[in-house]
Design a protein around this motif. Sequence first.
Motif, PDB file in Angstrom:
ATOM      1  N   THR A  51     103.761  30.778-108.707  1.00 26.07           N
ATOM      2  CA  THR A  51     103.995  32.162-109.101  1.00 26.07           C
ATOM      3  C   THR A  51     103.582  32.349-110.546  1.00 26.07           C
ATOM      4  O   THR A  51     103.279  31.379-111.258  1.00 26.07           O
ATOM      5  N   LEU A  52     103.552  33.591-110.981  1.00 21.56           N
ATOM      6  CA  LEU A  52     103.084  33.924-112.323  1.00 21.56           C
ATOM      7  C   LEU A  52     104.006  33.314-113.375  1.00 21.56           C
ATOM      8  O   LEU A  52     105.229  33.312-113.231  1.00 21.56           O
ATOM      9  N   ALA A  53     103.416  32.808-114.441  1.00 26.28           N
ATOM     10  CA  ALA A  53     104.187  32.161-115.508  1.00 26.28           C
ATOM     11  C   ALA A  53     104.832  33.224-116.393  1.00 26.28           C
ATOM     12  O   ALA A  53     104.392  33.493-117.511  1.00 26.28           O
ATOM     13  N   CYS A  54     105.877  33.823-115.877  1.00 27.43           N
ATOM     14  CA  CYS A  54     106.646  34.805-116.649  1.00 27.43           C
ATOM     15  C   CYS A  54     108.121  34.459-116.538  1.00 27.43           C
ATOM     16  O   CYS A  54     108.561  33.844-115.557  1.00 27.43           O
ATOM     17  N   ALA A  55     108.898  34.842-117.554  1.00 28.86           N
ATOM     18  CA  ALA A  55     110.310  34.461-117.629  1.00 28.86           C
ATOM     19  C   ALA A  55     111.105  35.023-116.451  1.00 28.86           C
ATOM     20  O   ALA A  55     112.010  34.356-115.939  1.00 28.86           O
ATOM     21  N   GLU A  56     110.779  36.238-116.006  1.00 29.69           N
ATOM     22  CA  GLU A  56     111.545  36.863-114.927  1.00 29.69           C
ATOM     23  C   GLU A  56     111.430  36.087-113.628  1.00 29.69           C
ATOM     24  O   GLU A  56     112.431  35.790-112.969  1.00 29.69           O
ATOM     25  N   ASP A  57     110.200  35.728-113.251  1.00 33.15           N
ATOM     26  CA  ASP A  57     110.009  34.975-112.009  1.00 33.15           C
ATOM     27  C   ASP A  57     110.632  33.591-112.104  1.00 33.15           C
ATOM     28  O   ASP A  57     111.256  33.105-111.145  1.00 33.15           O
ATOM     29  N   ALA A  58     110.468  32.940-113.246  1.00 39.09           N
ATOM     30  CA  ALA A  58     111.024  31.601-113.418  1.00 39.09           C
ATOM     31  C   ALA A  58     112.545  31.626-113.311  1.00 39.09           C
ATOM     32  O   ALA A  58     113.148  30.759-112.657  1.00 39.09           O
ATOM     33  N   GLN A  59     113.188  32.628-113.932  1.00 41.34           N
ATOM     34  CA  GLN A  59     114.652  32.696-113.889  1.00 41.34           C
ATOM     35  C   GLN A  59     115.156  32.982-112.482  1.00 41.34           C
ATOM     36  O   GLN A  59     116.149  32.402-112.042  1.00 41.34           O
ATOM     37  N   ARG A  60     114.469  33.825-111.753  1.00 40.66           N
ATOM     38  CA  ARG A  60     114.873  34.112-110.367  1.00 40.66           C
ATOM     39  C   ARG A  60     114.817  32.851-109.514  1.00 40.66           C
ATOM     40  O   ARG A  60     115.724  32.586-108.722  1.00 40.66           O
ATOM     41  N   LEU A  61     113.774  32.065-109.688  1.00 38.44           N
ATOM     42  CA  LEU A  61     113.638  30.837-108.903  1.00 38.44           C
ATOM     43  C   LEU A  61     114.701  29.812-109.289  1.00 38.44           C
ATOM     44  O   LEU A  61     115.297  29.163-108.426  1.00 38.44           O
ATOM     45  N   LEU A  62     114.943  29.663-110.580  1.00 38.02           N
ATOM     46  CA  LEU A  62     115.946  28.698-111.031  1.00 38.02           C
ATOM     47  C   LEU A  62     117.339  29.072-110.541  1.00 38.02           C
ATOM     48  O   LEU A  62     118.103  28.216-110.081  1.00 38.02           O
TER      49      LEU A  62
END
Length: 317
Positions: free
Chosen positions: A171-182
């Motif tokens: 997925t795109l390297a952005c904070a929002e997507d990363a936080q949702r996945l974590l």
Amino acid sequence: MADAKVIPFDEDRPRRRMPRRVRAVPAPEPVEPEQAAPAPEPAAAPAERGDGWDRRIAGGLAFLRRRITGEYEVDDFGYDKELTDQVLMSLMRPLYDKYFRVEVKGIENIPAEGGALIVANHSGTLPLDGLMLQVAVHDHHPAERHLRLLAADLVFMLPVVNELARKAGHTLACAEDAQRLLEAGELVGVMPEGFKGIGKPFGDRYKLQRFGRGGFVSTALRAGTPIVPCSIVGAEEIYPMVGNAKTLARLLGVPYFPITPTFPWLGPLGAVPLPTKWTIQFGEPIPTDGYAAEAAEDPMLFYNPPHLLRENTQHTH
């Protein structure tokens, strides 16, 4: 005239046959139980012998039917677990096992469940290290966990590559997507060196580039998930980059256009990577759940963990 003598005809009566002498054949001697030959096992039926292949063919046909009819699931990011496990991983595994002969160390440092952020160095001219990292986590972790990589914008601008990346869970390297996945309990992989790491010249191999401003640390702090440093050794030599055609790179809209001893001189053949030996090592996790919520906004916390990660990664090189 003398009386005629009547001679009787006996052809109508059955003729007597001489009995045939039959030679007696001695009966075979009894065989002791311990000397008796074991009875041969019945041969397996054709269906049983081909049971493994039958299952594979049936599974393959069922997979094709689900793809054609659309009876498969993807998540909100486009991740297709079935396609990744049965097709994409199978395509990458020969490269991983036979070509790069990847050795994995410290896999026990990746949590068995829950979210975690894996931070790795980046190199190799082409991003094969990210794909090999994904196979390493899945094939060596006892829970066969899947790694969701954060990728640059360019990956999702390229035709075909865009679709495959989404299907594989990137997925795109952005904070929002990363936080949702974590927060959803996923393993997330990030390579903070970005294009500076993957596009560095061969003379700078194994010299880590700047890790950015620590945005990935802020994301892990907000999600309360551990950070696992990772070192990838061996990818530096697969495409020895001896030059960069910057003008051509600007025309093509790419960060760099590599020149190697074989590319572009040998055409497509020059794009074949060299068969180097790889080692992927996972370090001890760095906990983040002990910080307060406002700690994610502390610039000093952004500064220190990236340097710690760089030191850990540099040490394993």
